[in-house]
Write a protein that holds these residues in place. Sequence first.
Motif, PDB file in Angstrom:
ATOM      1  N   UNK A 169     -15.396  -5.114  -4.949  1.00 27.42           N
ATOM      2  CA  UNK A 169     -14.528  -4.459  -4.338  1.00 27.42           C
ATOM      3  C   UNK A 169     -15.084  -3.236  -3.513  1.00 27.42           C
ATOM      4  N   UNK A 170     -14.649  -2.823  -2.348  1.00 20.57           N
ATOM      5  CA  UNK A 170     -15.145  -1.617  -1.709  1.00 20.57           C
ATOM      6  C   UNK A 170     -13.746  -1.014  -0.897  1.00 20.57           C
ATOM      7  N   UNK A 171     -13.909   0.414  -0.702  1.00 23.37           N
ATOM      8  CA  UNK A 171     -12.893   1.407  -0.387  1.00 23.37           C
ATOM      9  C   UNK A 171     -13.578   1.574   1.130  1.00 23.37           C
ATOM     10  N   UNK A 190      -7.148   4.640   4.185  1.00 24.29           N
ATOM     11  CA  UNK A 190      -8.121   4.220   3.188  1.00 24.29           C
ATOM     12  C   UNK A 190      -7.738   2.778   3.106  1.00 24.29           C
ATOM     13  N   UNK A 191      -8.647   2.157   3.085  1.00 23.27           N
ATOM     14  CA  UNK A 191      -8.391   0.455   2.832  1.00 23.27           C
ATOM     15  C   UNK A 191      -9.377  -0.318   1.917  1.00 23.27           C
ATOM     16  N   UNK A 192      -8.640  -0.826   1.083  1.00 24.71           N
ATOM     17  CA  UNK A 192      -9.152  -1.350  -0.329  1.00 24.71           C
ATOM     18  C   UNK A 192      -9.367  -2.519  -0.002  1.00 24.71           C
ATOM     19  N   UNK A 201     -10.252 -10.086   0.773  1.00 24.88           N
ATOM     20  CA  UNK A 201      -8.814  -9.819   0.777  1.00 24.88           C
ATOM     21  C   UNK A 201      -8.648  -8.401   0.947  1.00 24.88           C
ATOM     22  N   UNK A 202      -7.389  -8.222   1.883  1.00 25.95           N
ATOM     23  CA  UNK A 202      -6.748  -6.773   1.797  1.00 25.95           C
ATOM     24  C   UNK A 202      -6.163  -6.325   0.482  1.00 25.95           C
ATOM     25  N   UNK A 203      -6.436  -5.457  -0.102  1.00 28.38           N
ATOM     26  CA  UNK A 203      -5.781  -4.952  -1.394  1.00 28.38           C
ATOM     27  C   UNK A 203      -4.673  -4.092  -1.071  1.00 28.38           C
ATOM     28  N   UNK A 204      -4.958  -3.162  -0.342  1.00 25.82           N
ATOM     29  CA  UNK A 204      -4.253  -1.744   0.053  1.00 25.82           C
ATOM     30  C   UNK A 204      -4.557  -1.034   1.347  1.00 25.82           C
ATOM     31  N   UNK A 205      -3.711  -0.470   1.889  1.00 23.52           N
ATOM     32  CA  UNK A 205      -4.210   0.334   2.990  1.00 23.52           C
ATOM     33  C   UNK A 205      -3.014   1.637   2.860  1.00 23.52           C
ATOM     34  N   UNK A 206      -3.666   2.664   3.215  1.00 25.41           N
ATOM     35  CA  UNK A 206      -2.806   3.898   2.954  1.00 25.41           C
ATOM     36  C   UNK A 206      -3.249   4.867   4.023  1.00 25.41           C
ATOM     37  N   UNK A 207      -2.318   5.848   4.808  1.00 33.54           N
ATOM     38  CA  UNK A 207      -2.613   6.610   5.838  1.00 33.54           C
ATOM     39  C   UNK A 207      -2.257   8.020   5.322  1.00 33.54           C
TER      40      UNK A 207
END
Length: 215
Positions: A169-171, A190-192, A201-207
Amino acid sequence: MKKTVLVSLIGAALMVGPVSSYAANEAVGLNGILSEGRLYAPLRATGEYFGAKINWNQKSKTASLTQDGETFNATVGDGVLLKDGTVYVQFKALSNFFYPNDHISWNKSTMTGTSEHMTVVARPLTDQQALKITSNAISTKKEWIEYLSHKEESDYRERSYVDWKNSTTFLLIYSYYWQDGSYLMDQTINVVMTKKGNTWNLTSIKSFNEVMEPH
């Protein structure tokens, strides 16, 4: 307390740059990689730091370090990796060449190998690989499309940072700002990313947006 000196890995793997001086109370800090449960350290950066002579044989794909009349040969194959132009050798082997009496330890939670003279932080991917994988994963997301749309703005500046949480896992943090009239517009994405099997795989994306008024 042991001091850790970080060595830059920018540039071609076997391009011999300035050699850093070594002090007895310092330990070189290196960005390594994990492969099949083994920790690898970059040969060039390690050799430069300890003042070794470095050679590369393109025909045999062999890198060598020579110091005090002793030579360490590393041929790409078992125990030696070539990733993105950088030769990586198992940490234990490199450490034993320079300091055979050093004790080596491994911290699984931080993915860090240490000895009395070396510290290697494992990275399953290089920053360039993480950036490429992430940008492909978010290429159709509105946050990324907006990010790309501001590249031509006045006084545009950007930076990115990969923060590893563990080996799977990386951010990835994208931060950029631009001038909009008299206001400074600041945005962070921020993309996890999480690995499952052999796929990231893309876990989350927040702006996050911020408008800074002129002073």
